[in-house]
Scaffold this active site. Structure first.
Site, PDB file in Angstrom:
ATOM      1  N   HIS A   1       0.850  -1.192   0.000  1.00 43.04           N
ATOM      2  CA  HIS A   1       0.000   0.000   0.000  1.00 43.04           C
ATOM      3  C   HIS A   1       0.885   1.242   0.000  1.00 43.04           C
ATOM      4  CE1 HIS A   1       1.174  -0.380   4.197  1.00 43.04           C
ATOM      5  NE2 HIS A   1       0.994   0.938   4.264  1.00 43.04           N
ATOM      6  N   HIS A  61       5.407   6.576  -0.835  1.00 39.78           N
ATOM      7  CA  HIS A  61       6.235   5.396  -1.090  1.00 39.78           C
ATOM      8  C   HIS A  61       5.449   4.128  -0.785  1.00 39.78           C
ATOM      9  CE1 HIS A  61       6.689   6.079   3.224  1.00 39.78           C
ATOM     10  NE2 HIS A  61       6.912   4.771   3.323  1.00 39.78           N
TER      11      HIS A  61
END
Length: 182
Positions: free
Chosen positions: A42, A123
């Site tokens: 995720h 990220h």
């Protein structure tokens, strides 16, 4: 953590087909560290930490009120963050991603939730506890981001498991809202 508290975060879930491709590529690179399972991949928008379980209704209402367009996300940089988090990152974050993260953080702050003061750095973590520092290009992994999710992190015998507590759609392109970038 007691049953009356939950470890929560808002994030963009990685679609299963992309998660499979990313993990296949990651495993071919022999990156150091403990690999993140495909189902846990995720991109965090806002980490809330441990919160009382009774705050869920307010968080779900807040998320439902956000208006942001869907967007294309491309992860094409390999980086190491902090103490051994090897990650993929967009070399050019889409403005809608920054807008969504900022709008979400502003609403959470208005609710009185104190968040990490570090600036938003999009990220997707590939491995944890890596000993080497890596930086460079990666293949471009991308998808159309059309929703965001509230996750709870649960500790299991196999490690952390992230479970969806709610999902909210992003506005389809072509529809408009005042002061929201497309």
């Amino acid at each position: 953590m007691s049953e009356s508290t939950l470890r929560l975060f808002f994030a963009l879930p990685c679609p299963p087909e992309q998660a499979t491709a990313i993990c296949r590529w990651r495993d071919e690179q022999a990156l150091q560290g403990r690999p993140v399972p495909p189902q846990n991949l995720h991109l965090t928008l806002a980490f809330l930490g441990v919160q009382p379980a009774d705050c869920l209704d307010g968080l779900q209402r807040l998320a439902a009120d956000l208006d942001c367009p869907a967007f294309e996300l491309t992860l094409d940089r390999l980086i190491t963050l902090g103490k051994g988090f090897i990650c993929l990152q967009p070399s050019a974050p889409p403005p809608a991603l920054d807008y969504l993260a900022a709008a979400l953080r502003a609403q959470l702050a208005a609710l009185g939730l104190v968040l990490d003061s570090r600036p938003f750095l999009p990220h997707l973590t590939l491995t944890r506890h890596g000993h080497e520092r890596v930086h460079g290009h990666s293949p471009a992994f991308g998808w159309t981001v059309d929703r965001f999710v509230l996750f709870v992190s649960e500790t299991t015998a196999q490690g952390a498991r992230y479970r969806e507590l709610g999902s909210w759609p992003l506005r389809a392109s072509g529809t408009t809202a005042a002061a929201v970038p497309d």
